[in-house]
Design an enzyme around this catalytic site. Structure first.
Site, short mmCIF file in Angstrom:
data_model
loop_
_atom_site.label_atom_id
_atom_site.label_comp_id
_atom_site.label_asym_id
_atom_site.label_seq_id
_atom_site.Cartn_x
_atom_site.Cartn_y
_atom_site.Cartn_z
N LYS A 56 0.85 -1.21 0.00
CA LYS A 56 0.00 0.00 0.00
C LYS A 56 0.88 1.25 0.00
O LYS A 56 2.08 1.19 0.29
CB LYS A 56 -0.89 -0.01 1.25
CG LYS A 56 -0.12 0.01 2.57
CD LYS A 56 -1.03 -0.32 3.75
CE LYS A 56 -0.25 -0.30 5.06
NZ LYS A 56 -1.04 -0.87 6.18
N TYR A 275 13.34 30.68 8.74
CA TYR A 275 12.05 31.25 9.13
C TYR A 275 11.90 31.28 10.65
O TYR A 275 12.25 30.30 11.33
CB TYR A 275 10.91 30.40 8.57
CG TYR A 275 10.64 30.60 7.10
CD1 TYR A 275 10.31 31.85 6.58
CD2 TYR A 275 10.71 29.53 6.23
CE1 TYR A 275 10.04 32.02 5.23
CE2 TYR A 275 10.44 29.67 4.88
CZ TYR A 275 10.11 30.92 4.39
OH TYR A 275 9.85 31.08 3.06
C1 LIG Z 1 -0.31 -1.84 6.87
C2 LIG Z 1 -0.87 -3.12 7.32
C3 LIG Z 1 -0.06 -4.26 7.42
C4 LIG Z 1 1.44 -4.20 7.32
O1 LIG Z 1 1.95 -3.74 8.57
P1 LIG Z 1 3.52 -3.58 8.82
O2 LIG Z 1 3.59 -3.20 10.26
O3 LIG Z 1 3.99 -2.50 7.92
O4 LIG Z 1 4.16 -4.89 8.53
C5 LIG Z 1 -0.67 -5.47 7.70
N1 LIG Z 1 -2.01 -5.55 7.87
C6 LIG Z 1 -2.82 -4.46 7.84
C7 LIG Z 1 -4.27 -4.63 8.07
C8 LIG Z 1 -2.28 -3.22 7.56
O5 LIG Z 1 -3.08 -2.14 7.53
#
Ligand SMILES: *Cc1c(COP(=O)(O)O)cnc(C)c1O
Length: 382
Positions: A56, A275
């Site tokens: 993702k 800034y």
């Molecule tokens: C993002 C996510 C993962 C992966 O988690 P990591 O800690 O990056 O390994 C697995 N399951 C779900 C439901 C997630 O949202």
């Protein structure tokens, strides 16, 4: 006994993206062979459980297309994304893969799931009813995940709702191909919620005989093997984030970020930089101005924290506020000539690993990764 997925030889190209190296403010290097090796290491560790991959958010900022191709070569057959559009992109690179969309099913998204041959993860009873209606009217049987909440209280059906679904499954077919849940505290191995979630998931699974189960994210893979179930879902560990905070990182680093020095300025004692004039030179100082800022994912909130860059192997401190396209580094203590206009300095890499950068930025490696900007020259090494 299941064997680990077999890898096939990589064609070994270096691909690049973004502006040219000469024009870009920074060079982001993504080591696909490290991601490949991290996947293989996790796949072997959890055998005979299947190892999926979470890609993702543009594969945590590392490039969804390149990462999906590398993981497919490493033998990955199941991918998890958050959005349907991400599933479409995975599908182009991995025509045979199983793809789950974690953010679930929305009214009207059915044809998109059909087109991408992707499976929604059903996250509530309302969603399940809408999914049922879609499969009843369309005749689609591409499958779906069912998310049961075991303590995260984010997405997922309650245990009672899930048990009711199990009862109805004897007469209704929801096309459920995966029962999943998600850890809230897997990065804290002694947190009592872990055991509670493992236990509750084990109990609810007894109502879904024959349906594969999935519970563990990256850190979950480093808890007890009772968390593995049928499919594990690592994300961050593939990209080099330490899944075992406080202990040595078992994963290979996959990301390097080097940014360009635009100029070196002499700043007199008592003058301020940036800034808001938040930093005052306590001595006559030399300041390197670097061609990257918060528009490139260098979180502005980090300005107030104590954040380093590596120059010629030495840690130098950022000073003043990070601005949109620029940041400043105190290089007074470096030998004259150690850094000059055009030099590249390291913002991520070596001892400045993702977890260190995350901590120094007041956040976690995950956010550092998923914030990586799109103005860098990108190099994917395989
Ligand atoms: C993002 C996510 C993962 C992966 O988690 P990591 O800690 O990056 O390994 C697995 N399951 C779900 C439901 C997630 O949202």
């Amino acid at each position: 006994m299941a064997r680990p997925p077999q890898s096939t030889a990589s064609p070994n190209p270096v691909t690049t993206g973004g502006p040219s190296e000469a024009e870009a403010g920074g060079i982001l290097t993504i080591d696909l062979s490290a991601i490949f090796d991290n996947y293989r290491a996790l796949a072997v560790k959890v055998m005979p459980t299947e190892c999926a991959a979470v890609v993702k958010a543009d594969a945590y900022g590392c490039g969804l297309d390149q990462v999906t191709a590398a993981l497919s070569r490493a033998g990955c057959k199941t991918f998890f994304v958050a959005h349907l559009d991400e599933a479409r992109r995975v599908r182009k690179l991995a025509p045979e893969a199983v793809i789950y969309v974690l953010n679930g099913f929305a009214v009207g998204s059915g044809p998109g799931f059909v087109e991408a041959y992707a499976r929604p993860v059903i996250n509530s009873s309302v969603e399940l009813a809408e999914w049922d209606q879609f499969i009843a009217t369309s005749g689609w049987n591409g499958g779906a995940g069912l998310h049961v909440d075991t303590g995260m209280n984010r997405l997922g059906l309650s245990l009672d709702e899930t048990a009711a679904v199990a009862v109805r499954m004897q007469s209704e077919n929801h096309g459920i191909t995966l029962l999943m849940s998600h850890f809230a505290c897997a990065d804290q191995p002694r947190h009592p919620l872990n055991d509670q979630q493992i236990r509750q998931f084990r109990e609810i699974r007894t109502l879904f005989r024959g349906t594969p189960g999935s519970l563990a994210n990256s850190s979950g893979i480093f808890l007890d093997p009772s968390a593995y179930c049928d499919i594990v879902r690592p994300g961050a560990a593939l990209y080099g984030v330490n899944p075992t905070p406080g202990r040595p990182n078992p994963m290979k680093p996959a990301i390097g970020l080097q940014c360009r020095v635009l100029q070196i300025r002499s700043v007199p004692r008592n003058a301020t930089v940036g800034y808001g004039a938040t930093w005052t030179a306590k001595r006559a100082s030399r300041i390197a101005v670097i061609a990257a800022g918060y528009a490139d994912g260098l979180l502005r909130a980090a300005s107030a924290a104590e954040r380093d860059v590596l120059i010629a192997g030495k840690r130098c401190r950022m000073v003043g506020r990070i601005s949109m396209d620029l940041l400043a580094v105190d290089v007074t203590d470096l030998a004259e000539g150690a850094v000059r206009r055009g030099s590249l300095v390291t913002l991520i890499g070596g001892e400045l690993d993702l977890d260190t950068v995350g901590a120094q930025s007041g956040t976690i490696g995950y956010e550092v990764l998923s914030s990586l900007g799109h103005r860098y020259h990108r190099v994917w090494k395989s």
